[in-house]
Write a protein that holds these residues in place. Structure first.
Motif, PDB file in Angstrom:
ATOM      1  N   ILE A 247      -2.001  -4.660  -7.490  1.00  0.00           N
ATOM      2  CA  ILE A 247      -2.734  -4.731  -6.218  1.00  0.00           C
ATOM      3  C   ILE A 247      -3.209  -6.156  -5.971  1.00  0.00           C
ATOM      4  O   ILE A 247      -3.149  -6.683  -4.873  1.00  0.00           O
ATOM      5  CB  ILE A 247      -3.935  -3.753  -6.238  1.00  0.00           C
ATOM      6  CG1 ILE A 247      -3.428  -2.313  -6.206  1.00  0.00           C
ATOM      7  CG2 ILE A 247      -4.872  -4.019  -5.076  1.00  0.00           C
ATOM      8  CD1 ILE A 247      -4.496  -1.282  -6.452  1.00  0.00           C
TER       9      ILE A 247
ATOM     10  N   ALA B 111       0.823  -1.215   0.000  1.00  0.00           N
ATOM     11  CA  ALA B 111       0.000   0.000   0.000  1.00  0.00           C
ATOM     12  C   ALA B 111       0.858   1.267   0.000  1.00  0.00           C
ATOM     13  O   ALA B 111       0.407   2.325  -0.409  1.00  0.00           O
ATOM     14  CB  ALA B 111      -0.927   0.005   1.211  1.00  0.00           C
TER      15      ALA B 111
ATOM     16  N   ARG C  27      -6.384   1.179  -1.231  1.00  0.00           N
ATOM     17  CA  ARG C  27      -5.442   1.503  -2.305  1.00  0.00           C
ATOM     18  C   ARG C  27      -5.872   2.660  -3.197  1.00  0.00           C
ATOM     19  O   ARG C  27      -5.291   2.840  -4.264  1.00  0.00           O
ATOM     20  CB  ARG C  27      -5.245   0.253  -3.183  1.00  0.00           C
ATOM     21  CG  ARG C  27      -4.626  -0.931  -2.484  1.00  0.00           C
ATOM     22  CD  ARG C  27      -3.241  -0.581  -1.991  1.00  0.00           C
ATOM     23  NE  ARG C  27      -2.561  -1.737  -1.459  1.00  0.00           N
ATOM     24  CZ  ARG C  27      -1.682  -2.469  -2.161  1.00  0.00           C
ATOM     25  NH1 ARG C  27      -1.419  -2.174  -3.396  1.00  0.00           N
ATOM     26  NH2 ARG C  27      -1.077  -3.490  -1.605  1.00  0.00           N
TER      27      ARG C  27
END
Lengths: 338, 438
Positions: free
Chosen positions: B394, A50, B102
């Protein structure tokens, strides 16, 4: 084949230009950071978290090399590369090391003009099927529909395997692993085939992982490892022995917890040589004595990296299997530090 | 008349008006609307029933997924556990936690978090710079800001010394000065000189001068390298640069293609036909792979800049053909009228031809812009982390491995906002510029 030939030609052309100034070590030191090519995203092997920090099993190799050469595991510039762009990025000098779950094959080593410095993960192609299908061996898959990524070696391996066993299959071509998960879960295919590590990590993401099983057959050899450009043997040695240092560290019991203690000197001369207490191994590859010390301290030894990124305690949940130390019945075996 | 009444020969005569009655229910309101629009014949009735069925299935399948949307979870596993706890085993729901976790990456890529104000400010200033271009009621003076905006945006996004963008912009001043100076000689020579002078300036003078000025007055922002760009910042940087530069280049190419000068015409036709004949993805691979081989080793030719150049060239070729369509639609008399007024070539184009040709081409031009903006997602194939590329990255994080639709929904929504705004603006512009009194 055409594409491989084209890429190969381009690579040779690039090499001809690059060989003249092949002092990668000097370049990296002058630049102050390592340029490392990684996958654009493969669970457990390389992915940004992140905060945008790259994490993973392949990434750890880059960090260890950076620690050994530049002295700081954070001094890495990661270049995300696709399967199509990875080889030209290395050949053109855009990156210094490619650590992107790349299979070591004859033609890549010889024809594309790269040097594979070792194997950090022994993989192989496997099959995943829903339990409800009632299949327990790949030999029973005749007539199945198979989800397969196009343009990869897995596609060719699958064709070879089914032909060898005189079985029929219907391919369902897919583009990426994420798409494969969707197609497979939606029942568009009976079987999903890719590298066993990929299957395990894919299965771990399912809502009901227990409804799916990995078949015992592994139908190909996929030794994955970091590679460098051919023609700069000194640089290849540095990356090779950094990887070997990580593997040897596990064998000798050097961990990130006890490395500072061991670095003060031990009874074991091999540990002393690795950590630079005895001999001058560092100078032989153009580095200082503590290079391996820094490389191991960066993310721990091979076993620690494995456990932290893809091991059984992580959601990926891979067993060591072939990747155990040779003393434990695996294939990870570092030549002696002498 | 009075006779009739007095004799009373008729049984009944209404002496007052009847109150208005409500029309039959089949002829008013919702019923009539439905009869006319949904059930006007057996074919339409069938289609209506099928559509309603389809919408019902869609809502019942996707509705719960949206209703159970979960924004709090920190990983896919946690999200599924919460869903199972709240709605029973096997319940599905959208794990929008991934967006909450995110979103900054999807918007800014790996841009340093404490510097997010820079792309945000660049975005806001972009709207300010666009205003005088897009709306005629904005003061014309603001056009000056629009002209320097590219330099401002570059400086905000990439940082570094302020003198490099300033010197780059100065190249245009150089071009204008040279044009003025040479104009008395000949229009053609002035145009060529004005084209070459800034190139010379950028290649040989701007760099050293900027370095000297940086040494004297070191004003600068913390530099951010191109590999830290990603997400929508990257899409917008590529898309907006491509849009802004492809229109003028496209106009020049369209004019060049119509030119009587053999060399100019040949070059323009060759360029347009070559670029249009090649897929964008090929040009992108050229930018990322082939250029590496041709440039001397160690050259650091920024990858985003390479992509912007390729995208611009690609869009310009299409733009040129769209505008050529507009030029072709103009009656010959317009050209002749311009000549009769004694206007030179550029004045005629600027005052008479282009305003009309561009007006005709608006739908095509905006269509190209929208296509260009969506095509920026193709950079994923050369390893740049645009929103689609980031969605892969991700998903490769063990926390979110297995998330699929949530990311695509978010990305799709973001793209839709931008492309739909463009489409609405083009409709507004067409209405505003409509001069035929229909």
């Amino acid at each position: 084949m055409k594409k491989a030939l084209f890429l190969g030609t381009m690579t040779v052309a690039g090499l001809a230009a690059g060989v003249a100034a092949a002092d990668t070590l000097g370049d990296v030191k002058a630049r102050g950071n390592l340029n490392c090519g990684v996958s654009t995203g493969l669970a457990g092997f390389s992915a940004p978290d992140a905060n945008g920090e790259w994490q993973g099993f392949d990434v750890a190799v880059c960090r260890a090399v950076a620690a050994a050469v530049v002295g700081d595991p954070a001094k890495v510039k990661f270049t995300p590369l696709t399967a199509q762009t990875r080889f030209s990025a290395l050949a053109s000098g855009e990156i210094d090391v490619l650590s992107r779950n790349t299979t070591w094959t004859f033609s890549r080593d010889a024809d594309l003009g790269f040097t594979f410095v070792g194997v950090n993960y022994y993989d192989g192609q496997g099959f995943m099927v829903p339990k409800a299908l009632g299949v327990s061996s790949a030999k029973e898959l005749s007539g199945a529909t198979v989800c397969i990524q196009t343009g990869t070696t897995t596609e060719l391996n699958l064709a070879d395997y089914f032909r060898k066993n005189n079985m029929q299959y219907e391919p369902v071509p897919i583009e990426s692993n994420a798409e494969a998960q969707q197609q497979y879960l939606a029942g568009a295919c009976d079987v999903y085939t890719t590298d066993a590590s990929g299957l395990a990590s894919t299965r771990a993401t399912f809502a009901n992982p227990d409804d799916h099983i990995l078949l015992p057959e592994i139908i190909s050899k996929e030794p994955l490892g970091p590679l460098v450009r051919q023609g700069d043997d000194k640089w290849a040695d540095i990356v090779r022995w950094t990887l070997n240092a990580l593997i040897a560290a596990e064998e000798y019991g050097i961990t990130s917890a006890n490395i500072e203690e061991l670095a003060k000197g031990t009874e074991n001369p091999e540990i002393n040589r690795v950590l630079g207490k005895e001999g001058d191994l560092g100078a032989m590859i153009g580095l200082d004595a503590a290079w391996a010390h820094r490389a191991i301290a960066a993310n721990g030894n091979y076993g620690e990296i494995f456990a932290a990124t893809i091991g059984e305690s992580t959601p990926i949940g891979l067993a060591r299997g072939l990747n155990a130390q040779w003393t434990q019945g695996g294939l990870q075996y570092s030549p002696p530090f002498r | 008349m009075s006779d009739l009444h007095s004799h009373n020969t008729l049984a009944f005569v209404r002496s007052e008006m009847l109150a208005e009655q409500a029309p039959p229910t089949s002829q008013i309101g919702a019923v009539r609307w439905m009869r006319e629009n949904l059930f006007s014949g057996w074919l339409n009735s069938t289609l209506t029933v099928l559509s309603v069925l389809f919408i019902y299935l869609l809502v019942t399948h996707i509705g719960p997924w949206f209703l159970h949307a979960m924004w709090n979870a920190d990983s896919l596993r946690e999200c599924r556990d919460i869903l199972a706890a709240n709605y029973g085993e096997g319940a599905t729901g959208a794990c929008f936690g991934v967006i909450r976790d995110r979103w900054h990456q999807l918007l800014f890529g790996f841009y340093p978090q404490d510097l997010y104000w820079r792309p945000v400010l660049a975005m806001v200033l972009m709207l300010v710079a666009l205003a005088p271009v897009l709306f005629s009621w904005v003061p014309r003076k603001m056009m000056w800001f629009s002209l320097i905006y590219p330099g401002v945006a570059f400086w905000l996004l990439w940082g570094g010394s302020i003198w490099f963008p300033v010197m780059a912009l100065a190249g245009f001043v150089v071009a204008a000065v040279v044009y003025r100076l040479v104009l008395p000689v000949s229009t053609l020579v002035a145009s060529i000189a004005a084209g070459l002078a800034p190139v010379f300036w950028w290649l040989f003078l701007s760099g050293p001068i900027a370095r000297v000025l940086t040494g004297i007055v070191p004003i600068g922002l913390e530099p951010v390298t191109s590999d830290q760009f990603g997400g929508f910042t990257l899409s917008i940087v590529i898309g907006v640069s491509g849009v802004a530069m492809s229109l003028p280049i496209g106009i020049l190419l369209a004019l060049g293609r119509q030119s009587d000068m053999f060399l100019v015409k040949t070059i323009c036709v060759g360029f347009i036909e070559f670029i249009r004949g090649v897929p964008l993805i090929t040009l992108l691979f050229t930018a990322s792979l082939l250029l590496n081989y041709f440039l001397p080793p160690g050259t650091n030719f920024d990858i985003i800049l390479r992509v912007i150049i390729m995208v611009t060239l690609f869009a310009a070729a299409y733009q040129a053909e769209t505008i050529r369509g507009g030029l072709a639609a103009l009656p010959r008399g317009q050209y002749e009228a311009a000549d009769a007024l004694g206007l030179d070539y550029w004045r005629a184009q600027r005052l008479i031809i282009m305003p009309q040709a561009l007006k005709i081409s608006i739908p095509g031009i905006v269509g190209n812009f929208i296509a260009l903006f969506k095509d920026t997602t193709l950079v994923v194939f050369i390893g740049l982390l645009d929103p689609i590329g980031l969605s892969n990255a991700i998903r490769a994080d063990t926390d979110w491995n297995g998330v699929y639709w949530e990311l695509f929904l978010f990305i799709g929504a973001m793209f839709w906002i931008v492309t739909f705004s463009m489409s609405r603006y083009s409709q507004y512009l067409e209405r505003k510029l409509r001069t035929d009194h229909r």
